[in-house]
Design a protein around this motif. Sequence first.
Motif, PDB file in Angstrom:
ATOM      1  N   LEU A   1       0.833  -1.211   0.000  1.00 37.70           N
ATOM      2  CA  LEU A   1       0.000   0.000   0.000  1.00 37.70           C
ATOM      3  C   LEU A   1       0.869   1.263   0.000  1.00 37.70           C
ATOM      4  N   ASP A   2       1.986   1.220   0.720  1.00 36.35           N
ATOM      5  CA  ASP A   2       2.933   2.353   0.684  1.00 36.35           C
ATOM      6  C   ASP A   2       3.409   2.587  -0.745  1.00 36.35           C
ATOM      7  N   ASN A   3       3.728   1.502  -1.434  1.00 32.72           N
ATOM      8  CA  ASN A   3       4.202   1.590  -2.808  1.00 32.72           C
ATOM      9  C   ASN A   3       3.125   2.185  -3.721  1.00 32.72           C
ATOM     10  N   ILE A   4       1.882   1.773  -3.518  1.00 33.73           N
ATOM     11  CA  ILE A   4       0.775   2.337  -4.307  1.00 33.73           C
ATOM     12  C   ILE A   4       0.619   3.825  -4.003  1.00 33.73           C
ATOM     13  N   ASP A   5       0.711   4.190  -2.721  1.00 27.96           N
ATOM     14  CA  ASP A   5       0.620   5.606  -2.349  1.00 27.96           C
ATOM     15  C   ASP A   5       1.720   6.423  -3.033  1.00 27.96           C
ATOM     16  N   LYS A   6       2.913   5.854  -3.100  1.00 30.21           N
ATOM     17  CA  LYS A   6       4.065   6.564  -3.661  1.00 30.21           C
ATOM     18  C   LYS A   6       4.031   6.601  -5.189  1.00 30.21           C
ATOM     19  N   ASN A   7       3.722   5.472  -5.815  1.00 23.57           N
ATOM     20  CA  ASN A   7       3.856   5.348  -7.268  1.00 23.57           C
ATOM     21  C   ASN A   7       2.534   5.228  -8.031  1.00 23.57           C
ATOM     22  N   GLY A   8       1.438   5.112  -7.332  1.00 25.16           N
ATOM     23  CA  GLY A   8       0.156   4.912  -7.998  1.00 25.16           C
ATOM     24  C   GLY A   8      -0.041   3.449  -8.352  1.00 25.16           C
ATOM     25  N   ILE A   9      -1.167   3.158  -8.921  1.00 27.07           N
ATOM     26  CA  ILE A   9      -1.502   1.784  -9.289  1.00 27.07           C
ATOM     27  C   ILE A   9      -0.910   1.482 -10.660  1.00 27.07           C
ATOM     28  N   MET A  10      -0.289   0.321 -10.769  1.00 26.58           N
ATOM     29  CA  MET A  10       0.327  -0.092 -12.026  1.00 26.58           C
ATOM     30  C   MET A  10      -0.773  -0.436 -13.036  1.00 26.58           C
ATOM     31  N   PRO A  11      -0.662   0.073 -14.272  1.00 28.96           N
ATOM     32  CA  PRO A  11      -1.650  -0.278 -15.303  1.00 28.96           C
ATOM     33  C   PRO A  11      -1.692  -1.795 -15.511  1.00 28.96           C
ATOM     34  N   ILE A  12      -2.875  -2.313 -15.814  1.00 33.22           N
ATOM     35  CA  ILE A  12      -3.084  -3.753 -15.901  1.00 33.22           C
ATOM     36  C   ILE A  12      -2.182  -4.418 -16.940  1.00 33.22           C
ATOM     37  N   ASP A  13      -1.909  -3.743 -18.065  1.00 34.55           N
ATOM     38  CA  ASP A  13      -1.051  -4.362 -19.077  1.00 34.55           C
ATOM     39  C   ASP A  13       0.379  -4.526 -18.566  1.00 34.55           C
ATOM     40  N   GLN A  14       0.874  -3.561 -17.797  1.00 35.41           N
ATOM     41  CA  GLN A  14       2.207  -3.692 -17.194  1.00 35.41           C
ATOM     42  C   GLN A  14       2.211  -4.808 -16.145  1.00 35.41           C
ATOM     43  N   LEU A  15       1.129  -4.886 -15.391  1.00 36.01           N
ATOM     44  CA  LEU A  15       1.017  -5.917 -14.362  1.00 36.01           C
ATOM     45  C   LEU A  15       1.030  -7.309 -14.999  1.00 36.01           C
ATOM     46  N   ARG A  16       0.284  -7.477 -16.076  1.00 33.91           N
ATOM     47  CA  ARG A  16       0.251  -8.777 -16.759  1.00 33.91           C
ATOM     48  C   ARG A  16       1.618  -9.123 -17.361  1.00 33.91           C
ATOM     49  N   ALA A  17       2.311  -8.136 -17.902  1.00 32.08           N
ATOM     50  CA  ALA A  17       3.640  -8.375 -18.465  1.00 32.08           C
ATOM     51  C   ALA A  17       4.612  -8.833 -17.368  1.00 32.08           C
ATOM     52  N   LYS A  18       4.549  -8.184 -16.188  1.00 34.69           N
ATOM     53  CA  LYS A  18       5.409  -8.594 -15.068  1.00 34.69           C
ATOM     54  C   LYS A  18       5.062 -10.005 -14.608  1.00 34.69           C
ATOM     55  N   GLU A  19       3.776 -10.300 -14.573  1.00 35.86           N
ATOM     56  CA  GLU A  19       3.336 -11.637 -14.161  1.00 35.86           C
ATOM     57  C   GLU A  19       3.873 -12.697 -15.122  1.00 35.86           C
ATOM     58  N   GLU A  20       3.766 -12.444 -16.422  1.00 34.77           N
ATOM     59  CA  GLU A  20       4.278 -13.397 -17.419  1.00 34.77           C
ATOM     60  C   GLU A  20       5.786 -13.587 -17.278  1.00 34.77           C
ATOM     61  N   GLU A  21       6.494 -12.494 -17.013  1.00 33.99           N
ATOM     62  CA  GLU A  21       7.949 -12.565 -16.827  1.00 33.99           C
ATOM     63  C   GLU A  21       8.295 -13.443 -15.623  1.00 33.99           C
TER      64      GLU A  21
END
Length: 155
Positions: free
Chosen positions: A108-128
């Motif tokens: 949650l601290d990370n979200i507060d600092k950097n915002g929510i990661m866009p879903i396409d970036q999240l899926r790319a990280k998950e695949e990696e």
Amino acid sequence: MKKTKVIVLAENALTTPGRLVRYINSLNQPVLVKETCFGAYIEGEEDLVDTLAQKIRNFERNRIFCKDRGYAIWDKRRCRAFRGGGPREGFHQLEAEQRVLDKVGLALDNIDKNGIMPIDQLRAKEEELIKRESKIPVEEFKKIIDKVLGSKNEA
């Protein structure tokens, strides 16, 4: 209508259960407060308890978590004082939940600092991560074992 909430402190909270209870009492609201080993219970009118829970969470943002409790604080069916001791039903689940709250707070601290990661970036990280953590073929695993055991036998 009355409502009871469980207030749980993350392991990395700076607040202690005693300090938390003093803070809740300093709000001077008509609620019943009980200190626990993991934080506190608060009980009172539903709207007031919900409002107070949000204020309490903001006391140490991302380190204090709240959830509803199905029973009143001194309910004889759940209270250890009336049941002869021992952990109450659900305690071990709450204990397991508390162990991960420090990680949830950091996320949650990370979200507060950097915002929510866009879903396409999240899926790319998950695949990696899935590719990186994928299973290795059995034959390759056998070679690794032979290499490790072979080096131990030579030593």
